[in-house]
Design an enzyme around this catalytic site. Structure first.
Site, PDB file in Angstrom:
ATOM      1  N   HIS A  18       1.999   4.500  -3.181  1.00 13.77           N
ATOM      2  CA  HIS A  18       2.020   5.966  -3.133  1.00 13.77           C
ATOM      3  C   HIS A  18       3.264   6.503  -3.842  1.00 13.77           C
ATOM      4  O   HIS A  18       3.210   7.525  -4.525  1.00 13.77           O
ATOM      5  CB  HIS A  18       2.026   6.457  -1.685  1.00 13.77           C
ATOM      6  N   GLU A  40      -5.953   7.011  -0.872  1.00 14.13           N
ATOM      7  CA  GLU A  40      -5.871   5.875   0.037  1.00 14.13           C
ATOM      8  C   GLU A  40      -6.629   4.673  -0.521  1.00 14.13           C
ATOM      9  O   GLU A  40      -6.164   3.539  -0.443  1.00 14.13           O
ATOM     10  CB  GLU A  40      -6.405   6.263   1.418  1.00 14.13           C
ATOM     11  N   HIS A  66       0.840  -1.197   0.000  1.00 13.14           N
ATOM     12  CA  HIS A  66       0.000   0.000   0.000  1.00 13.14           C
ATOM     13  C   HIS A  66       0.875   1.247   0.000  1.00 13.14           C
ATOM     14  O   HIS A  66       0.675   2.165  -0.813  1.00 13.14           O
ATOM     15  CB  HIS A  66      -0.908  -0.028   1.236  1.00 13.14           C
ATOM     16  N   GLU A  67       1.846   1.310   0.899  1.00 10.20           N
ATOM     17  CA  GLU A  67       2.695   2.498   1.015  1.00 10.20           C
ATOM     18  C   GLU A  67       3.562   2.705  -0.223  1.00 10.20           C
ATOM     19  O   GLU A  67       3.746   3.832  -0.693  1.00 10.20           O
ATOM     20  CB  GLU A  67       3.577   2.394   2.271  1.00 10.20           C
TER      21      GLU A  67
END
Length: 303
Positions: free
Chosen positions: A149, A219, A145-146
């Site tokens: 970004h 997100e 997920h991170e």
């Protein structure tokens, strides 16, 4: 010059459109704001340009270092944190992207964040609380997920977009207590002393709302990209549920320290149930995120 290699993270046109739109309106707001200041304080234009330009450069070039320092991130070697480095290595190999710097923040708040202007300056950080609570597959889901970004470059966009609010606050203080407030002692001085703070406040509110709208979508985009990359949306859903549930057991003092940086965290920290931040959250609700992951899981298992 070689073309920039794309990662294997699924592209998100909706995110790209929102980033471009946000940057357009933020840029327009910035030009109008500086233009009003130049018109109001024509004699102080060098000072205004130096301050606004200097703050922009500092915010963009040093934002990653500022975020690291503010959230207590400490870069660690593979020897110091073999499990964390191993998980990052696996995600980067899966995504076909350069490995970022890896850091740990000494905090019991279970969370993670990524920062950096681009892949070369990127850093991914996990807290000791997160490492202690998550299973390996859950940790990989959070890291995926991170890192999405970083791959989608929305970290850099959020950094630039948040700059205008910072500038508005600085200019307001300079107007009220600094040299700008004394720049023109004339009949319009009293009006300007009221007008500039009002304009600054309006600029701050608009920039805040724009970044919040982008933040909530990014997100969801990161959850979707991580689930598709790893093929394990259930692991990410489990991590989300666990992290959100553990927040209620964290001391209020620790949550208050983490709350100002919610836009960067994997999951937001709130110091109280009545917190205003919940109404203007940088993240979508847990229910929204779990519902999306459930749909992705159904799609992946569909014959």
């Amino acid at each position: 010059m070689a073309a920039r290699r794309r990662s294997r993270y699924a592209p998100d046109r909706g995110l790209t459109t929102r980033m471009v739109t946000t940057m357009f309106f933020i840029g327009l707001l910035y030009v109008v704001f500086v233009g009003v200041l130049l018109a109001a304080f024509s004699k102080a234009w060098p000072f205004i340009l130096v301050i606004s330009g200097g703050l922009f450069i500092a915010q963009f070039w040093f934002s990653d270092r500022i975020a690291e320092y503010s959230m207590g991130a400490r870069t660690v070697s593979p020897t110091e944190a073999p499990e964390l480095h191993g998980a990052v290595d696996r995600i980067c190999a899966l995504a076909d992207m350069p490995k970022p710097r890896v850091a740990i923040a000494d905090s019991d708040v279970p969370n993670a964040f990524a920062t950096g202007r681009n892949e070369r300056t990127a850093l991914v950080c996990a807290t000791t609380g997160l490492l202690r609570r998550l299973e390996p597959q859950e940790l990989e889901g959070v890291l995926a997920h991170e890192l999405s970004h970083v791959a989608h470059r929305d970290v850099a966009v959020m950094t630039i977009a948040s700059f205008l609010g910072v500038l508005a606050g600085v200019i307001t203080r300079a107007t009220l207590w600094g040299g700008l407030g004394r720049a023109g002692r004339n009949s319009n001085a009293a009006v300007l002393m009221i007008l500039i703070p009002v304009i600054s406040a309006a600029v701050y509110v608009v920039s805040f709302l724009l970044t919040r709208l982008l933040s909530r979508y990014r997100e969801l985009s990161a959850d979707r990209a991580a689930a598709l990359l790893t093929g394990r949306p259930s692991a990410l859903a489990s991590a989300l549920t666990k992290v959100t549930g553990e927040m209620a057991r964290i001391p209020t003092q620790d949550l208050r320290k983490a709350e100002p940086y919610n836009a960067f965290w994997f999951a937001p920290a709130f110091s109280s149930r009545e917190s205003l931040a919940r109404l203007l959250s940088s993240h979508p609700s847990l229910e929204q995120r779990l519902e999306q992951l459930s749909k992705i899981s159904a799609e992946l298992t569909r014959p």
